[in-house]
Design an enzyme around this catalytic site. Structure first.
Site, PDB file in Angstrom:
ATOM      1  N   SER A 123       2.437  -5.010   0.277  1.00  0.00           N
ATOM      2  CA  SER A 123       2.825  -3.671   0.739  1.00  0.00           C
ATOM      3  C   SER A 123       3.742  -3.659   1.946  1.00  0.00           C
ATOM      4  O   SER A 123       4.198  -2.580   2.351  1.00  0.00           O
ATOM      5  CB  SER A 123       1.572  -2.840   1.038  1.00  0.00           C
ATOM      6  OG  SER A 123       0.951  -2.438  -0.164  1.00  0.00           O
ATOM      7  N   LYS A 182       6.891  -1.801   1.469  1.00  0.00           N
ATOM      8  CA  LYS A 182       6.977  -0.352   1.666  1.00  0.00           C
ATOM      9  C   LYS A 182       7.863   0.001   2.862  1.00  0.00           C
ATOM     10  O   LYS A 182       8.320   1.145   2.980  1.00  0.00           O
ATOM     11  CB  LYS A 182       5.578   0.244   1.847  1.00  0.00           C
ATOM     12  CG  LYS A 182       4.734   0.253   0.565  1.00  0.00           C
ATOM     13  CD  LYS A 182       3.370   0.896   0.816  1.00  0.00           C
ATOM     14  CE  LYS A 182       2.574   1.114  -0.473  1.00  0.00           C
ATOM     15  NZ  LYS A 182       1.953  -0.107  -0.975  1.00  0.00           N
ATOM     16  N   SER A 195      -1.551   2.830   2.726  1.00  0.00           N
ATOM     17  CA  SER A 195      -0.771   2.005   1.806  1.00  0.00           C
ATOM     18  C   SER A 195      -0.900   2.533   0.375  1.00  0.00           C
ATOM     19  O   SER A 195      -0.996   1.759  -0.582  1.00  0.00           O
ATOM     20  CB  SER A 195      -1.220   0.542   1.874  1.00  0.00           C
ATOM     21  OG  SER A 195      -0.185  -0.330   1.489  1.00  0.00           O
TER      22      SER A 195
END
Length: 387
Positions: free
Chosen positions: A87, A90, A145
């Site tokens: 993640s 991101k 997340s």
């Protein structure tokens, strides 16, 4: 034309370049004939006599310590090794998509918006038929997340594939050549990779955006629940939240953590102390220690704050010229980022300080930032709101 970082000492202001690549130079020999300590295999670190030793017990496959203000790379291990990012990717998603939608825009979520959320994904609890502001969705992305929130925002942005392609283009413009985007939320996908170098670049670019900086520094927030209720959400970055046995790191301002079975634990951490901002990226510690990624990142931040400004850097983050679109030569553009105690806990306030031609800011993906700067300039003052 390369774009140089500039540092302002007024009121703790610093300059960040919103586009950056990295060049790791060779490690210089010690001065005055002294015998320099040699770094461990695969590690690039200062060898100046008297420089603090790197922390012991570092087990990550790759890591980097960089000064976000000056662009100096203080130390790194295999910074261009291509690994699954989880993640932390991101950050690139946010750099690409966040400027496009106002935080107050409301989205009624459809089944198509949530299609394809991977099994076992981290989610914030977005519900089909629910109404969410874009700000709600970004808090879901940064704090929990939430892959469900990423899917909704990507749907707003034209779809999953379009968003992945735009992220790939953003990475290219930022000089991040190690990254291949397949799944915008960082979910494991064949061929999806990034590196400590690229993730550091994405975080540095993100911190030049006030909204990004505010979201990634938020510890707790409310999120819409069923039937008009709200629920409290907490940031999963344990260095920021001070949770699960970790103490909140002094001066922490973000950025993003991640985990998948392929990537292991990953983390980009940013902290600011005494007018200096450091970024540490840690990918896939092998020690299997509880909170290992956080402990290794904290140790590298401690080392960086002891070392920054006193030792020869091993490299520097350089801005990379984007391809000219034919509308005229590019000129320098930068973003000034001033530490501020803004409402909502935002640690940064962002304005443009070096103007660029319209073609240049478009090529660099800074069109919305430049437009807001011009609006503020036209009113005779600096804009403190979102950019």
């Amino acid at each position: 034309m390369a774009i140089d970082a500039r540092v302002s000492r007024k009121a703790g202001a610093v300059a960040l370049i919103a586009v950056a690549g990295v060049s790791l130079t060779s490690i210089p020999a010690a001065a005055n004939g002294a015998t320099a300590r040699q770094p461990a295999a695969g590690v690039q670190a200062p060898t100046d006599p008297g420089t603090a030793r790197l922390p012991s017990g570092l087990s990550a496959l790759s890591w980097m310590v960089a000064d976000a203000d000056t662009g100096n790379v203080l130390a790194a291990k295999s910074p261009h090794r291509r690994l699954a990012p989880a993640s932390t990717l991101k950050t690139l998603f946010a750099v690409t998509v966040l400027p496009k939608f106002s935080a107050g825009t409301v989205r009624r979520v459809s089944s198509a918006d949530l299609a394809g959320v991977g099994a076992g994904s981290s989610v914030v609890g977005v519900r089909q038929g629910g109404r969410y502001t874009v700000g709600d969705l970004w808090r879901g992305v940064f704090l929990r997340s939430g892959n469900d929130a990423v899917h909704v925002l990507a749907s707003m942005n034209g779809g999953w594939r379009t968003t992945a392609e735009e992220m790939q283009e953003t990475a290219r413009k930022l000089g991040a050549r190690d990254t291949t985007v397949k799944s915008p939320d960082g979910y494991d996908a064949p061929g999806q990779v990034s590196s400590a170098h690229d993730l550091t670049v994405f975080a540095r670019a993100g911190l030049a955006n006030e909204d990004f900086a505010r979201y990634c520094a938020t510890t707790r927030a409310t999120f819409p629940g069923a039937g008009g209720a709200t629920t409290q959400i907490e940031n999963t970055n344990r260095l920021l939240a001070g949770s699960h046995g970790m103490t909140r790191y002094p001066g922490i301002i973000g950025v993003k953590n991640g985990y998948t079975s392929k990537a292991g634990n990953t983390l980009i951490a940013a902290a600011r102390r005494n007018g200096r901002t450091l970024l540490v990226t840690v990918l896939n510690p092998q020690s299997q220690a509880y909170n290992g990624v956080y402990k290794e990142a904290a140790a590298l931040l401690d080392w960086g704050f002891r070392t920054a400004g006193t030792a020869q850097p091993v490299g520097t983050l350089h801005a990379v010229r984007a391809t000219d679109d034919g509308a005229g030569p590019m000129r320098p553009v930068a973003a000034e980022v001033t530490e501020a105690q803004a409402r909502g806990g935002a640690p940064w306030r962002t304005t443009l300080v070096l103007a660029a031609g319209a073609a240049g800011v478009t090529a660099l993906g800074l069109g919305p930032l430049f437009a807001r700067w011009r609006q503020a300039r036209g009113r005779g003052g600096r804009r403190g709101g979102a950019v």
